[in-house]
Enzyme design. Structure first.
Site, mmCIF file in Angstrom:
data_model
loop_
_atom_site.group_PDB
_atom_site.id
_atom_site.type_symbol
_atom_site.label_atom_id
_atom_site.label_comp_id
_atom_site.label_asym_id
_atom_site.label_seq_id
_atom_site.Cartn_x
_atom_site.Cartn_y
_atom_site.Cartn_z
ATOM 1 N N HIS A 261 0.854 -1.185 0.000
ATOM 2 C CA HIS A 261 0.000 0.000 0.000
ATOM 3 C C HIS A 261 0.885 1.228 0.000
ATOM 4 O O HIS A 261 1.938 1.227 0.636
ATOM 5 C CB HIS A 261 -0.907 0.008 1.236
ATOM 6 C CG HIS A 261 -2.078 0.911 1.082
ATOM 7 N ND1 HIS A 261 -2.004 2.263 1.354
ATOM 8 C CD2 HIS A 261 -3.340 0.666 0.669
ATOM 9 C CE1 HIS A 261 -3.181 2.799 1.116
ATOM 10 N NE2 HIS A 261 -4.015 1.862 0.695
ATOM 11 N N ASP A 314 -8.045 -5.275 -0.130
ATOM 12 C CA ASP A 314 -8.531 -6.079 -1.255
ATOM 13 C C ASP A 314 -8.210 -7.565 -1.125
ATOM 14 O O ASP A 314 -8.754 -8.380 -1.856
ATOM 15 C CB ASP A 314 -7.914 -5.569 -2.564
ATOM 16 C CG ASP A 314 -8.601 -4.307 -3.039
ATOM 17 O OD1 ASP A 314 -9.780 -4.132 -2.692
ATOM 18 O OD2 ASP A 314 -7.967 -3.512 -3.744
#
Ligand code: CMC
Length: 377
Positions: A261, A314
Protein backbone atom coordinates in the site's frame (compact mmCIF):
# COMPACT_ATOMS: atom_id res chain seq x y z
CA UNK A 1 19.74 26.93 -18.17
CA UNK A 2 17.33 24.32 -16.78
CA UNK A 3 16.18 24.96 -13.23
CA UNK A 4 17.02 22.39 -10.53
CA UNK A 5 13.70 20.96 -9.38
CA UNK A 6 12.68 18.46 -6.72
CA UNK A 7 10.44 15.85 -8.29
CA UNK A 8 7.77 14.04 -6.27
CA UNK A 9 6.91 11.26 -8.71
CA UNK A 10 3.47 9.86 -7.98
CA UNK A 11 3.09 12.81 -5.57
CA UNK A 12 4.39 10.39 -2.96
CA UNK A 13 4.46 11.95 0.51
CA UNK A 14 3.08 15.28 -0.78
CA UNK A 15 0.31 17.06 1.16
CA UNK A 16 -1.81 19.03 -1.29
CA UNK A 17 -4.63 20.26 0.98
CA UNK A 18 -6.37 19.80 4.33
CA UNK A 19 -9.30 17.53 5.13
CA UNK A 20 -11.55 16.95 8.16
CA UNK A 21 -12.89 13.62 6.94
CA UNK A 22 -10.45 10.71 7.10
CA UNK A 23 -7.35 10.26 9.26
CA UNK A 24 -4.77 7.65 8.26
CA UNK A 25 -1.59 6.74 10.13
CA UNK A 26 0.14 4.40 7.71
CA UNK A 27 2.98 3.56 10.09
CA UNK A 28 0.71 2.44 12.90
CA UNK A 29 -2.09 1.13 10.68
CA UNK A 30 -4.79 3.46 12.01
CA UNK A 31 -7.82 4.62 10.05
CA UNK A 32 -10.52 6.94 11.38
CA UNK A 33 -13.55 8.49 9.73
CA UNK A 34 -14.33 11.85 11.37
CA UNK A 35 -12.29 10.75 14.40
CA UNK A 36 -14.05 7.39 14.82
CA UNK A 37 -11.80 4.34 14.59
CA UNK A 38 -12.57 2.04 11.66
CA UNK A 39 -12.55 -0.95 14.03
CA UNK A 40 -15.46 0.52 16.01
CA UNK A 41 -17.33 1.47 12.86
CA UNK A 42 -16.79 -1.98 11.29
CA UNK A 43 -18.05 -3.71 14.41
CA UNK A 44 -20.90 -1.42 15.46
CA UNK A 45 -21.94 0.89 12.64
CA UNK A 46 -23.76 0.35 9.34
CA UNK A 47 -23.11 1.65 5.85
CA UNK A 48 -26.04 4.06 6.18
CA UNK A 49 -24.78 5.45 9.50
CA UNK A 50 -21.17 5.64 8.28
CA UNK A 51 -22.26 7.47 5.12
CA UNK A 52 -24.13 10.00 7.25
CA UNK A 53 -21.06 10.38 9.47
CA UNK A 54 -18.77 10.99 6.49
CA UNK A 55 -21.09 13.42 4.75
CA UNK A 56 -22.40 15.43 7.73
CA UNK A 57 -19.42 15.05 10.08
CA UNK A 58 -21.29 13.56 13.07
CA UNK A 59 -23.01 10.33 14.07
CA UNK A 60 -26.75 10.66 13.42
CA UNK A 61 -29.38 10.28 16.13
CA UNK A 62 -32.22 7.81 15.53
CA UNK A 63 -34.43 10.30 13.73
CA UNK A 64 -31.64 11.61 11.51
CA UNK A 65 -30.58 8.09 10.59
CA UNK A 66 -34.08 6.99 9.73
CA UNK A 67 -34.63 10.09 7.59
CA UNK A 68 -31.31 9.52 5.81
CA UNK A 69 -32.12 5.84 5.30
CA UNK A 70 -35.54 6.73 3.83
CA UNK A 71 -33.83 9.18 1.47
CA UNK A 72 -31.35 6.53 0.28
CA UNK A 73 -34.19 4.05 -0.30
CA UNK A 74 -36.23 6.62 -2.22
CA UNK A 75 -33.38 7.15 -4.73
CA UNK A 76 -32.81 3.50 -5.64
CA UNK A 77 -34.84 3.46 -8.87
CA UNK A 78 -33.15 4.65 -12.03
CA UNK A 79 -34.69 6.97 -14.64
CA UNK A 80 -36.17 4.78 -17.44
CA UNK A 81 -33.83 6.29 -20.08
CA UNK A 82 -30.80 5.03 -18.16
CA UNK A 83 -31.68 1.44 -19.03
CA UNK A 84 -31.21 2.35 -22.72
CA UNK A 85 -27.72 3.62 -21.89
CA UNK A 86 -26.91 0.43 -19.99
CA UNK A 87 -28.19 -1.62 -22.93
CA UNK A 88 -25.91 0.20 -25.37
CA UNK A 89 -22.80 -0.58 -23.28
CA UNK A 90 -23.94 -3.94 -21.97
CA UNK A 91 -20.94 -5.83 -23.38
CA UNK A 92 -18.38 -3.59 -21.64
CA UNK A 93 -16.57 -4.44 -18.41
CA UNK A 94 -18.95 -3.53 -15.55
CA UNK A 95 -16.62 -0.71 -14.46
CA UNK A 96 -16.71 0.82 -17.93
CA UNK A 97 -20.48 0.44 -18.06
CA UNK A 98 -20.76 2.05 -14.61
CA UNK A 99 -18.53 4.97 -15.66
CA UNK A 100 -20.61 5.66 -18.77
CA UNK A 101 -23.92 5.30 -16.93
CA UNK A 102 -22.96 7.59 -14.03
CA UNK A 103 -21.90 10.17 -16.58
CA UNK A 104 -25.25 9.85 -18.36
CA UNK A 105 -27.17 10.13 -15.06
CA UNK A 106 -26.12 13.77 -14.75
CA UNK A 107 -28.54 14.62 -17.57
CA UNK A 108 -31.47 13.30 -15.55
CA UNK A 109 -30.63 14.73 -12.15
CA UNK A 110 -33.03 17.43 -11.00
CA UNK A 111 -30.07 19.37 -9.52
CA UNK A 112 -27.97 19.15 -12.66
CA UNK A 113 -27.45 22.89 -12.98
CA UNK A 114 -26.82 23.47 -9.29
CA UNK A 115 -23.29 23.13 -7.88
CA UNK A 116 -24.15 24.45 -4.41
CA UNK A 117 -23.06 22.38 -1.41
CA UNK A 118 -26.65 21.37 -0.64
CA UNK A 119 -27.28 20.21 -4.22
CA UNK A 120 -23.93 18.43 -4.39
CA UNK A 121 -24.77 16.48 -1.23
CA UNK A 122 -28.22 15.62 -2.60
CA UNK A 123 -26.62 14.40 -5.84
CA UNK A 124 -24.02 12.40 -3.89
CA UNK A 125 -26.73 10.69 -1.83
CA UNK A 126 -28.70 9.92 -4.98
CA UNK A 127 -25.58 8.49 -6.61
CA UNK A 128 -24.90 6.33 -3.54
CA UNK A 129 -28.21 4.55 -4.15
CA UNK A 130 -28.19 4.66 -7.95
CA UNK A 131 -24.70 3.21 -8.38
CA UNK A 132 -25.74 0.01 -6.57
CA UNK A 133 -28.76 -0.32 -8.88
CA UNK A 134 -26.68 0.36 -12.01
CA UNK A 135 -24.14 -2.37 -11.20
CA UNK A 136 -26.76 -5.07 -10.78
CA UNK A 137 -29.00 -3.83 -13.62
CA UNK A 138 -26.04 -3.97 -16.01
CA UNK A 139 -25.16 -7.44 -14.74
CA UNK A 140 -28.66 -8.78 -15.43
CA UNK A 141 -29.04 -7.00 -18.75
CA UNK A 142 -25.73 -8.38 -20.08
CA UNK A 143 -26.98 -11.85 -19.17
CA UNK A 144 -30.18 -11.31 -21.18
CA UNK A 145 -32.29 -10.93 -18.04
CA UNK A 146 -34.63 -8.23 -16.81
CA UNK A 147 -33.08 -5.96 -14.16
CA UNK A 148 -34.49 -6.61 -10.70
CA UNK A 149 -36.37 -3.70 -9.15
CA UNK A 150 -34.67 -2.48 -5.98
CA UNK A 151 -36.39 -3.32 -2.70
CA UNK A 152 -37.55 -0.50 -0.42
CA UNK A 153 -37.38 -2.73 2.64
CA UNK A 154 -33.79 -3.98 2.72
CA UNK A 155 -30.76 -2.00 3.82
CA UNK A 156 -28.18 -0.85 1.25
CA UNK A 157 -26.11 -4.07 1.48
CA UNK A 158 -29.13 -6.38 1.48
CA UNK A 159 -30.75 -4.59 -1.44
CA UNK A 160 -27.50 -4.70 -3.43
CA UNK A 161 -27.22 -8.48 -3.02
CA UNK A 162 -30.97 -8.92 -3.64
CA UNK A 163 -30.69 -7.18 -7.03
CA UNK A 164 -28.15 -9.82 -8.15
CA UNK A 165 -30.75 -12.60 -8.51
CA UNK A 166 -33.93 -11.57 -6.67
CA UNK A 167 -33.11 -13.71 -3.62
CA UNK A 168 -32.96 -12.13 -0.16
CA UNK A 169 -29.69 -13.27 1.41
CA UNK A 170 -29.43 -14.45 5.03
CA UNK A 171 -28.62 -11.87 7.72
CA UNK A 172 -24.97 -12.95 8.15
CA UNK A 173 -24.33 -12.45 4.44
CA UNK A 174 -25.99 -9.02 4.50
CA UNK A 175 -24.00 -8.02 7.59
CA UNK A 176 -20.69 -9.01 6.00
CA UNK A 177 -21.48 -7.03 2.83
CA UNK A 178 -22.51 -4.09 5.02
CA UNK A 179 -19.16 -4.28 6.83
CA UNK A 180 -17.35 -4.40 3.49
CA UNK A 181 -19.14 -1.19 2.41
CA UNK A 182 -18.25 0.52 5.73
CA UNK A 183 -14.59 -0.43 5.27
CA UNK A 184 -14.53 0.93 1.71
CA UNK A 185 -16.50 4.15 2.32
CA UNK A 186 -13.54 6.55 2.24
CA UNK A 187 -9.77 6.48 2.25
CA UNK A 188 -8.24 9.94 2.11
CA UNK A 189 -6.48 11.07 -1.04
CA UNK A 190 -6.19 7.73 -2.81
CA UNK A 191 -5.96 7.85 -6.61
CA UNK A 192 -9.71 7.91 -7.29
CA UNK A 193 -10.56 10.51 -4.62
CA UNK A 194 -7.66 12.65 -5.80
CA UNK A 195 -8.96 12.34 -9.37
CA UNK A 196 -12.43 13.37 -8.19
CA UNK A 197 -10.86 16.39 -6.45
CA UNK A 198 -8.91 17.38 -9.56
CA UNK A 199 -12.19 17.44 -11.50
CA UNK A 200 -14.01 19.31 -8.71
CA UNK A 201 -11.03 21.70 -8.57
CA UNK A 202 -12.08 23.08 -11.95
CA UNK A 203 -15.61 23.63 -10.51
CA UNK A 204 -17.03 20.84 -12.67
CA UNK A 205 -19.91 18.96 -11.03
CA UNK A 206 -20.03 15.86 -8.85
CA UNK A 207 -21.21 13.60 -11.71
CA UNK A 208 -18.05 14.50 -13.62
CA UNK A 209 -15.91 13.99 -10.52
CA UNK A 210 -17.42 10.58 -9.72
CA UNK A 211 -17.21 9.49 -13.36
CA UNK A 212 -13.48 10.27 -13.33
CA UNK A 213 -13.11 8.63 -9.90
CA UNK A 214 -14.63 5.43 -11.29
CA UNK A 215 -12.12 5.48 -14.16
CA UNK A 216 -9.22 5.85 -11.72
CA UNK A 217 -10.57 3.12 -9.45
CA UNK A 218 -10.82 0.60 -12.27
CA UNK A 219 -7.06 -0.01 -12.57
CA UNK A 220 -5.39 -3.06 -10.97
CA UNK A 221 -3.07 -0.93 -8.80
CA UNK A 222 -6.16 0.54 -7.12
CA UNK A 223 -9.59 -1.10 -7.03
CA UNK A 224 -8.80 -3.87 -9.48
CA UNK A 225 -6.75 -5.87 -6.98
CA UNK A 226 -9.68 -7.81 -5.42
CA UNK A 227 -10.53 -9.27 -8.83
CA UNK A 228 -6.90 -10.30 -9.33
CA UNK A 229 -6.61 -11.82 -5.84
CA UNK A 230 -9.52 -14.14 -6.60
CA UNK A 231 -7.91 -15.12 -9.89
CA UNK A 232 -4.66 -15.79 -8.02
CA UNK A 233 -6.48 -17.98 -5.45
CA UNK A 234 -8.10 -19.94 -8.31
CA UNK A 235 -4.76 -20.34 -10.10
CA UNK A 236 -3.15 -21.58 -6.87
CA UNK A 237 -6.03 -24.02 -6.54
CA UNK A 238 -4.73 -25.83 -3.47
CA UNK A 239 -3.14 -24.54 -0.21
CA UNK A 240 -0.05 -26.68 -0.83
CA UNK A 241 0.71 -24.82 -4.06
CA UNK A 242 0.59 -21.36 -2.49
CA UNK A 243 4.19 -21.07 -1.35
CA UNK A 244 5.69 -21.99 -4.73
CA UNK A 245 3.21 -19.84 -6.59
CA UNK A 246 4.17 -16.78 -4.54
CA UNK A 247 7.89 -17.54 -4.82
CA UNK A 248 7.58 -17.71 -8.60
CA UNK A 249 5.82 -14.36 -8.75
CA UNK A 250 8.48 -12.73 -6.58
CA UNK A 251 11.40 -14.27 -8.49
CA UNK A 252 9.91 -12.79 -11.66
CA UNK A 253 9.54 -9.45 -9.86
CA UNK A 254 5.78 -9.57 -10.22
CA UNK A 255 3.39 -8.17 -7.64
CA UNK A 256 1.35 -10.31 -5.30
CA UNK A 257 -2.11 -8.81 -5.56
CA UNK A 258 -3.74 -7.66 -2.34
CA UNK A 259 -0.36 -6.82 -0.79
CA UNK A 260 1.36 -3.49 -0.35
CA UNK A 261 0.00 0.00 0.00
CA UNK A 262 1.27 3.47 -0.76
CA UNK A 263 0.35 4.70 2.73
CA UNK A 264 0.16 1.67 5.04
CA UNK A 265 3.50 0.25 6.03
CA UNK A 266 1.76 -1.72 8.81
CA UNK A 267 -1.18 -4.06 8.12
CA UNK A 268 -4.14 -2.27 6.55
CA UNK A 269 -6.58 -1.99 9.50
CA UNK A 270 -9.48 -2.87 7.18
CA UNK A 271 -8.06 -6.23 6.17
CA UNK A 272 -8.48 -8.02 9.52
CA UNK A 273 -12.25 -7.50 9.52
CA UNK A 274 -12.59 -9.21 6.17
CA UNK A 275 -10.12 -11.99 7.09
CA UNK A 276 -12.54 -13.16 9.81
CA UNK A 277 -15.39 -12.96 7.29
CA UNK A 278 -13.58 -15.20 4.81
CA UNK A 279 -12.72 -17.69 7.54
CA UNK A 280 -16.34 -18.01 8.71
CA UNK A 281 -17.92 -17.92 5.27
CA UNK A 282 -15.59 -20.42 3.62
CA UNK A 283 -16.24 -22.92 6.44
CA UNK A 284 -20.01 -22.27 6.33
CA UNK A 285 -20.02 -22.86 2.57
CA UNK A 286 -18.01 -26.07 2.92
CA UNK A 287 -15.14 -24.53 0.92
CA UNK A 288 -12.46 -23.98 3.61
CA UNK A 289 -9.68 -24.26 1.01
CA UNK A 290 -10.18 -20.62 -0.03
CA UNK A 291 -9.37 -19.40 3.45
CA UNK A 292 -6.45 -21.83 3.67
CA UNK A 293 -5.03 -20.69 0.32
CA UNK A 294 -5.15 -17.04 1.40
CA UNK A 295 -3.51 -17.79 4.73
CA UNK A 296 -0.74 -19.72 2.97
CA UNK A 297 -0.14 -16.74 0.68
CA UNK A 298 0.10 -14.49 3.76
CA UNK A 299 2.60 -16.94 5.27
CA UNK A 300 4.68 -16.98 2.08
CA UNK A 301 4.70 -13.16 2.04
CA UNK A 302 5.73 -12.87 5.70
CA UNK A 303 9.40 -12.04 4.91
CA UNK A 304 8.07 -8.95 3.07
CA UNK A 305 6.46 -7.60 6.24
CA UNK A 306 9.91 -6.28 7.25
CA UNK A 307 9.77 -4.08 4.14
CA UNK A 308 6.32 -2.81 5.09
CA UNK A 309 4.45 -4.99 2.60
CA UNK A 310 1.35 -6.43 4.27
CA UNK A 311 -2.12 -7.49 3.18
CA UNK A 312 -4.41 -4.65 2.12
CA UNK A 313 -8.22 -4.34 2.12
CA UNK A 314 -8.53 -6.08 -1.25
CA UNK A 315 -6.82 -9.30 -0.20
CA UNK A 316 -9.75 -10.93 1.63
CA UNK A 317 -12.60 -9.07 -0.08
CA UNK A 318 -12.55 -11.03 -3.34
CA UNK A 319 -13.13 -14.44 -1.78
CA UNK A 320 -16.09 -13.07 0.19
CA UNK A 321 -17.71 -11.83 -2.99
CA UNK A 322 -16.94 -15.10 -4.78
CA UNK A 323 -18.48 -17.20 -2.01
CA UNK A 324 -21.59 -15.01 -2.25
CA UNK A 325 -21.95 -15.98 -5.91
CA UNK A 326 -20.83 -12.61 -7.25
CA UNK A 327 -18.96 -12.81 -10.58
CA UNK A 328 -15.31 -11.73 -10.53
CA UNK A 329 -15.73 -8.70 -12.78
CA UNK A 330 -18.21 -7.17 -10.29
CA UNK A 331 -15.59 -6.97 -7.53
CA UNK A 332 -14.27 -3.53 -8.48
CA UNK A 333 -17.79 -2.12 -8.99
CA UNK A 334 -18.57 -3.27 -5.42
CA UNK A 335 -15.67 -1.10 -4.25
CA UNK A 336 -17.27 1.81 -6.14
CA UNK A 337 -20.69 1.11 -4.58
CA UNK A 338 -19.14 1.53 -1.13
CA UNK A 339 -16.98 4.52 -2.06
CA UNK A 340 -19.63 7.03 -3.27
CA UNK A 341 -20.12 8.70 0.16
CA UNK A 342 -16.33 9.19 0.36
CA UNK A 343 -16.12 10.76 -3.09
CA UNK A 344 -19.15 12.92 -2.24
CA UNK A 345 -17.60 14.46 0.85
CA UNK A 346 -14.24 14.89 -0.86
CA UNK A 347 -15.90 16.83 -3.68
CA UNK A 348 -17.80 18.91 -1.11
CA UNK A 349 -14.58 19.65 0.80
CA UNK A 350 -12.87 20.61 -2.45
CA UNK A 351 -15.71 23.01 -3.33
CA UNK A 352 -15.64 24.57 0.18
CA UNK A 353 -12.27 26.20 -0.39
CA UNK A 354 -11.72 25.45 -4.01
CA UNK A 355 -8.46 25.83 -5.86
CA UNK A 356 -7.46 24.63 -9.29
CA UNK A 357 -5.16 21.60 -8.88
CA UNK A 358 -2.40 22.21 -11.34
CA UNK A 359 1.06 20.84 -10.55
CA UNK A 360 4.10 21.17 -12.81
CA UNK A 361 5.96 18.76 -15.06
CA UNK A 362 9.70 19.05 -15.49
CA UNK A 363 10.26 19.31 -19.23
CA UNK A 364 13.04 16.98 -20.46
CA UNK A 365 12.42 17.16 -24.21
CA UNK A 366 14.22 19.09 -26.98
CA UNK A 367 14.17 22.88 -27.11
CA UNK A 368 14.45 25.58 -29.75
CA UNK A 369 13.80 23.38 -32.78
CA UNK A 370 13.67 25.19 -36.12
CA UNK A 371 10.31 24.58 -37.85
CA UNK A 372 10.68 22.39 -40.98
CA UNK A 373 8.02 22.77 -43.72
CA UNK A 374 6.22 19.47 -44.42
CA UNK A 375 7.68 19.37 -47.98
CA UNK A 376 11.22 19.20 -46.51
CA UNK A 377 10.64 16.41 -43.96
N1 CMC B 1 4.08 -7.68 -4.21
C1 CMC B 1 5.42 -7.72 -4.28
N2 CMC B 1 6.21 -6.65 -4.10
C2 CMC B 1 5.62 -5.49 -3.85
C3 CMC B 1 4.22 -5.37 -3.76
C4 CMC B 1 3.45 -6.52 -3.94
N3 CMC B 1 2.12 -6.48 -3.89
N4 CMC B 1 3.91 -4.08 -3.50
C5 CMC B 1 5.06 -3.41 -3.44
N5 CMC B 1 6.08 -4.25 -3.66
C6 CMC B 1 7.51 -3.90 -3.69
C7 CMC B 1 7.87 -3.33 -5.06
O1 CMC B 1 8.26 -4.34 -5.97
C8 CMC B 1 8.99 -2.38 -4.72
O2 CMC B 1 10.16 -3.16 -4.57
P1 CMC B 1 11.58 -2.56 -5.04
O3 CMC B 1 11.81 -1.37 -4.14
O4 CMC B 1 12.53 -3.69 -4.79
O5 CMC B 1 11.43 -2.19 -6.47
C9 CMC B 1 8.59 -1.87 -3.33
O6 CMC B 1 7.73 -2.86 -2.76
C10 CMC B 1 7.86 -0.54 -3.35
O7 CMC B 1 6.81 -0.63 -4.31
P2 CMC B 1 6.15 0.62 -5.01
O8 CMC B 1 5.43 0.20 -6.23
O9 CMC B 1 7.19 1.68 -5.14
O10 CMC B 1 5.17 1.10 -3.91
P3 CMC B 1 3.87 1.92 -4.18
O11 CMC B 1 3.58 2.64 -2.95
O12 CMC B 1 3.98 2.75 -5.42
O13 CMC B 1 2.82 0.77 -4.49
C11 CMC B 1 0.83 -0.43 -4.70
C12 CMC B 1 1.60 0.61 -3.89
C13 CMC B 1 -0.53 -0.64 -4.03
C14 CMC B 1 0.60 0.07 -6.13
C15 CMC B 1 1.63 -1.75 -4.72
O14 CMC B 1 1.87 -2.19 -3.40
C16 CMC B 1 0.95 -2.84 -5.54
O15 CMC B 1 1.08 -2.87 -6.75
N6 CMC B 1 0.20 -3.77 -4.87
C17 CMC B 1 -0.52 -4.79 -5.56
C18 CMC B 1 -1.85 -4.24 -6.03
C19 CMC B 1 -2.83 -4.02 -4.91
O16 CMC B 1 -3.02 -4.88 -4.06
N7 CMC B 1 -3.51 -2.86 -4.94
C20 CMC B 1 -4.54 -2.52 -3.96
C21 CMC B 1 -4.12 -1.37 -3.10
S1 CMC B 1 -5.17 -1.21 -1.65
C22 CMC B 1 -6.70 -0.76 -2.22
C23 CMC B 1 -6.73 0.59 -2.83
O17 CMC B 1 -6.44 1.58 -2.18
O18 CMC B 1 -7.09 0.65 -4.01
Amino acid sequence: MDKEVTLHRGLQGVYFDRSETTFIDGKEGILEYRGYNINDLAEHSSFEETSYLLIYGKLPNKEELSEFDAMLKSYRKLPEEIFDVINVVKDSHPMDALRTTVSALSSFDEDRNDNSEEATIRKGIRLTSQVATIVMAHHNIRNGKEPIDPSDKLNHAGNFLYMLNGKIPDQDTIDLMDKDFVLHADHGSNASAFTARVVAGTSADIHGAVTAGIAALSGPSHGGAAENVMQMAKDIGNPENAENYVKNLLVNRERVMGFGHRVYKAEDPRAGHLREGVRKLSHQMGEPEWYQILEKVVEAMSPYARRGIHVNVDFFAGVIYYLNGIPQDLFVPIFAVGRIPGWTIQVVEQFRHNILIRPLLQYTGKRKQGYIPISDR
